[in-house]
Design an enzyme around this catalytic site. Structure first.
Site, short mmCIF file in Angstrom:
data_model
loop_
_atom_site.label_atom_id
_atom_site.label_comp_id
_atom_site.label_asym_id
_atom_site.label_seq_id
_atom_site.Cartn_x
_atom_site.Cartn_y
_atom_site.Cartn_z
N SER A 99 -9.64 2.05 3.13
CA SER A 99 -8.77 2.81 2.25
C SER A 99 -7.74 1.97 1.52
O SER A 99 -7.08 2.46 0.61
CB SER A 99 -8.05 3.88 3.08
OG SER A 99 -7.16 3.27 4.01
N SER B 111 -9.80 -0.29 7.34
CA SER B 111 -9.28 -0.17 5.97
C SER B 111 -8.63 -1.40 5.37
O SER B 111 -8.31 -1.39 4.19
CB SER B 111 -8.29 0.98 5.90
OG SER B 111 -8.99 2.18 5.77
N LYS C 185 0.87 -1.17 0.00
CA LYS C 185 0.00 0.00 0.00
C LYS C 185 0.91 1.23 0.00
O LYS C 185 1.96 1.24 0.65
CB LYS C 185 -0.87 -0.03 1.26
CG LYS C 185 -1.88 1.10 1.35
CD LYS C 185 -2.77 0.94 2.59
CE LYS C 185 -3.80 2.05 2.70
NZ LYS C 185 -4.71 1.88 3.86
N1 GLN Z 1 -13.08 4.53 6.93
C1 GLN Z 1 -12.33 4.92 8.07
C2 GLN Z 1 -11.84 6.35 7.92
O1 GLN Z 1 -12.10 6.92 6.93
C3 GLN Z 1 -11.19 3.99 8.31
C4 GLN Z 1 -10.00 4.24 7.47
C5 GLN Z 1 -8.84 3.40 7.81
O2 GLN Z 1 -8.95 2.36 8.46
N2 GLN Z 1 -7.68 3.86 7.42
O3 GLN Z 1 -11.21 6.89 8.77
#
Ligand code: GLN
Length: 496
Positions: A152, A176, A77
């Site tokens: 994400s 994410s 990532k």
């Molecule tokens: N959807 C959550 C956020 O926007 C989690 C994102 C993540 O785990 N990086 O913060």
């Protein structure tokens, strides 16, 4: 691709038995990346370096090298910094940035012999649930290109689902890894907070951020996790846990189990609050079906309560932005990040650089974060949210100490939605309701493929979530592995 090399385990075996070389394997995966560029899964691919590393792996194997990941293709990532590739975290702010060092996770996987093919797309600074917040375009779902891949770590999830790599790293702050894994029909693990080093992982919310793995099976996750986990003195929150080979015990039945009922003695708690209003029937049905399968394997299912779990969204969306607003202060065009070209003085330079470099969602979170931390609102918002975080963690701990060995439920209340279909940020925040509790409590959690939605969503995968005790990765992975040995949801491919 040869049917014998579907997943990481099979590819490792094929390499060991010299049925294929790393160069051929890497070439095949690079071809798939090329062919599926319209999915937007990768932000950077380094073909020449990957082929060179693959040839070096082949030569090393010929000389007797038997490292566990030797010659296996992998992607990172773009939240992990890398010396030999850019790291943007999906942001214009860091476009083209090259770090002078490698993240610990990157370094360890390379030391274990993995060949990195490139960096995967992500929501900007890991903020998002749909991968539509990347400054470099969204990621499409390999099962249905109209749909989001989830976020994400959407690029890593799409890359694994579309067979561009057998495994990829991800990061999970509030879901994410689990949510895109669920939406792309693959397996993902977010380990216990502190198990994998955060050194070199571009920070979003430091008390929640955790690195993990997206792959095709629990076995593959176990293999990669074992090579990237373990204490790192360069991360002050790194847990004093040694690296561990998680694959070793996967096949062993649990304590009082037999081969036919390998999960006998395992108590799985189903929180009533995770199966209530708001859970789509087309998600609930496959999740319950997967749980029934675990029951047939000997597990006991029992209803539990996590009374404060519904407060998770409110608490998380105060705490994560608060930490983000502090972490992102370093991107000022001087110390780090994009520098605006036309500014008359220093203040202007900061303001313009940040205005140009950050996207809308990141700006929204910085504003929320600075607001809840500001004098007068700190007690009302930030402090309250911290208290709620503690209560949620206590609910989960009580359940895992007194009632059950694992907690199970859905990953997301719905299947992947259409790109552009949830423009309201709050609607996206609410979709994190089932993944946030384990994040707030720092517990390890997995997402496992459990089937598909119905009707026009017949090609939209559904994920089952399993949550374990702190450092309960061995049990978590073993339960997941036994389920996958007795089911075939994880074997489905969008190309079938
Ligand atoms: N959807 C959550 C956020 O926007 C989690 C994102 C993540 O785990 N990086 O913060």
């Amino acid at each position: 691709m040869s049917p014998g090399w579907q997943d990481l385990r099979q590819q490792a075996q094929a390499l060991r038995e010299r049925r294929v070389g790393s160069e051929e394997l890497v070439r095949e995966h690079l071809r798939r990346i090329d062919e599926q560029r319209e999915l937007g899964a990768f932000l950077h691919v380094d073909r020449d370096a990957a082929l060179q590393a693959a040839r070096a792996a082949d030569a090393a194997r010929a000389a007797g090298d038997a490292r566990p990941l030797l010659g296996l293709p992998l992607a990172h990532k773009d939240v992990f910094v890398t010396r030999d590739m850019p790291a943007s975290a999906g942001s214009r702010m860091l476009q083209g940035y090259r770090s002078p060092f490698d993240a610990t996770v990157v370094e360890r996987l390379r030391d274990a012999g993995a060949v990195c093919l490139g960096k995967t797309n992500m929501d900007e600074f890991a903020m998002g649930s749909s991968n539509e917040n990347s400054a470099f375009g969204p990621v499409r779902n390999p099962w249905d290109p109209q749909a989001i891949a989830g976020g994400s770590s959407g690029g890593s999830a799409a890359a694994v689902a579309a067979r561009m790599v057998p495994a990829a790293t991800g990061s999970d702050t509030g879901g994410s890894i689990r949510q895109p894994a669920a939406m792309c029909g693959i397996t993902g693990i977010k380990p216990t907070y502190g198990l994998c080093s955060r050194y070199g992982m571009i920070a979003y919310a430091s008390s929640l951020d955790q690195a993990g793995v997206l792959a095709r099976s629990a076995w593959d996750c176990a293999l990669v996790l074992g090579q990237m986990a373990g204490f790192d003195p360069r991360d002050s929150t790194s847990a004093q846990q040694p690296a561990q080979d998680y694959t070793g015990e996967l096949d062993a039945p649990l304590a009082d189990a037999t081969a036919a009922r390998p999960l006998a003695g395992l108590r799985i708690g189903l929180p009533r609050q995770w199966f209530g209003d708001g859970l789509a029937a087309e998600v609930e049905q496959p999740v319950r079906e997967a749980l029934r399968r675990m029951q047939q394997l000997g597990a006991e299912l029992l209803d539990i309560d996590l009374p404060r779990s519904e407060l998770a969204v409110a608490a998380y969306y105060i705490l994560a932005p608060a930490e983000a607003s502090s972490n992102l202060a370093r991107f000022d065009g001087v110390r780090y990040g994009h520098r605006s070209r036309d500014s008359s003085d220093l203040r202007d330079l900061y303001a313009n650089s940040r205005a140009e470099g950050f996207g809308a969602e990141v700006k929204r979170r910085i504003l929320i974060g600075t607001y809840v931390l500001s004098h007068g609102y700190y007690d009302a918002y930030y402090l309250q949210a911290q208290k709620i975080r503690r209560l949620i963690a206590e609910d989960l701990r009580d359940a895992l100490v007194h009632r059950c060995d694992l907690i199970a439920g859905p990953v997301s209340p719905t299947v992947a939605w259409d790109l552009g279909d949830k423009p309201d940020p709050l609607a996206q925040y609410l979709a994190d309701v089932y993944t946030l509790p384990a994040s707030l409590a720092g517990l390890p959690a997995m997402s496992l493929p459990a089937g598909f939605g119905s009707g026009e969503h017949a090609r939209r995968p559904v994920g089952l979530q399993l949550v374990a005790r702190h450092f309960g990765e061995p049990l978590l992975l073993r339960a997941a592995h036994h389920l996958q040995q007795a089911s075939d949801w994880h074997l489905r491919s969008p190309q079938d």
